[in-house]
Design a protein around this motif. Structure first.
Motif, short mmCIF file in Angstrom:
data_model
loop_
_atom_site.label_atom_id
_atom_site.label_comp_id
_atom_site.label_asym_id
_atom_site.label_seq_id
_atom_site.Cartn_x
_atom_site.Cartn_y
_atom_site.Cartn_z
N ILE A 204 -62.79 6.19 55.21
CA ILE A 204 -63.90 4.97 55.16
C ILE A 204 -65.29 6.09 54.64
O ILE A 204 -66.00 5.10 53.95
N GLU A 205 -65.35 6.97 54.21
CA GLU A 205 -66.43 7.06 53.52
C GLU A 205 -66.64 7.25 52.71
O GLU A 205 -67.59 6.75 52.04
N TYR A 206 -65.54 7.73 51.48
CA TYR A 206 -65.28 6.80 50.86
C TYR A 206 -65.62 5.79 50.21
O TYR A 206 -66.16 5.43 48.84
N LEU A 207 -65.46 4.70 50.46
CA LEU A 207 -65.68 3.46 50.93
C LEU A 207 -67.02 2.69 51.40
O LEU A 207 -67.60 2.11 50.30
N ASP A 208 -67.34 3.66 52.52
CA ASP A 208 -69.28 3.66 52.26
C ASP A 208 -69.98 3.70 51.30
O ASP A 208 -71.21 3.32 50.71
N GLN A 209 -69.61 5.39 50.58
CA GLN A 209 -70.53 5.51 49.88
C GLN A 209 -70.08 5.03 48.21
O GLN A 209 -71.22 4.52 46.87
N PHE A 210 -68.59 4.09 48.00
CA PHE A 210 -67.79 3.45 45.99
C PHE A 210 -67.91 2.19 46.41
O PHE A 210 -67.85 1.52 45.32
N HIS A 211 -67.96 1.96 47.56
CA HIS A 211 -67.53 0.74 47.63
C HIS A 211 -68.07 -0.31 49.18
O HIS A 211 -67.82 -1.37 50.12
#
Length: 224
Positions: A72-79
């Motif tokens: 979820i943090e990755y999605l927030d940052q990159f998507h």
């Protein structure tokens, strides 16, 4: 589509990641994995040898991202989409992460202990462990009844990663150790979660698999 999600529609931790994907309309390729089938799970084990889902593969960045909160943090940052699941303010972000972990560790974990015990052979059940899990859930419910008072969502006014964690944790916890009769504030929060379109979609997609949930007889009728 650069994102591939390896998951199963019945799994609570997969629900946690599907919710933010649906909230923001993020485009991804779903790959359902049957861990009991070597062929079905081969690609998952190839990219993440731990063999647990969900896992996201970002083909554009040639990156594999496991573990729900990290995804979820990755999605927030990159998507990123219209909804940010971890606030930019560091104090607010820390609070969201706290309650995200709370639902994973103190609701999902004991809930899964109870579910897992039902799958054991009769002569290998852990009665003490189940009693302990139920006591732990009662303690978590007491804390949540206080934490949720006066709040729209788990960590405040905004829907966040904490709510993505809460929705599947509470859905399955309600089946194995109900909270709605005793905890009205939790029950109202649960209704708000279950009314969220992304959560409704996740549960609708899980419905064909509910028959395989060990406590399927306890799933509330409104979800069937």
């Amino acid at each position: 589509m650069s994102l591939i999600l390896y998951f199963h529609p019945l799994a609570s931790y997969c629900h946690k990641v599907l919710i933010p994907l649906y909230e923001n309309g993020t485009v991804f390729t779903p790959e359902i994995v049957d861990l009991m089938d070597a062929e079905s799970s081969a690609e998952l084990f190839a990219i993440w040898p731990v063999g647990k889902f969900p896992v996201i593969k970002d083909t554009d960045r040639n990156l594999v991202v496991p573990e729900t909160s990290i995804i979820i943090e990755y999605l927030d940052q990159f998507h990123a989409g219209p909804i940010r699941f971890i606030p930019e303010d560091p104090n607010e972000a820390r609070n969201v992460r706290l309650w995200d972990r709370f639902f994973d560790l103190y609701v999902s974990t004991p809930m899964q202990k109870i579910v897992g015990d039902r799958l054991r052979a009769q002569d290998t059940t852990d009665d003490y462990g189940v009693i302990e899990a139920r006591v732990n859930l009662d303690g978590a419910y007491d804390m949540l009844e206080s934490q949720l008072a006066g709040k729209q969502w788990a960590a405040g006014d905004a829907f966040s990663m904490a709510d993505c964690s809460a929705a599947p944790a509470l859905f399955y916890a309600e089946c194995v150790h109900p909270f709605t009769p005793k905890y009205p504030i939790m029950a109202a929060y649960f209704d708000r979660l279950m009314s969220r379109p992304s959560v409704k979609r996740v549960l609708e997609e899980a419905k064909p698999y509910f028959q395989y949930f060990p406590f399927n007889e306890a799933i509330p009728a409104r979800f069937l």
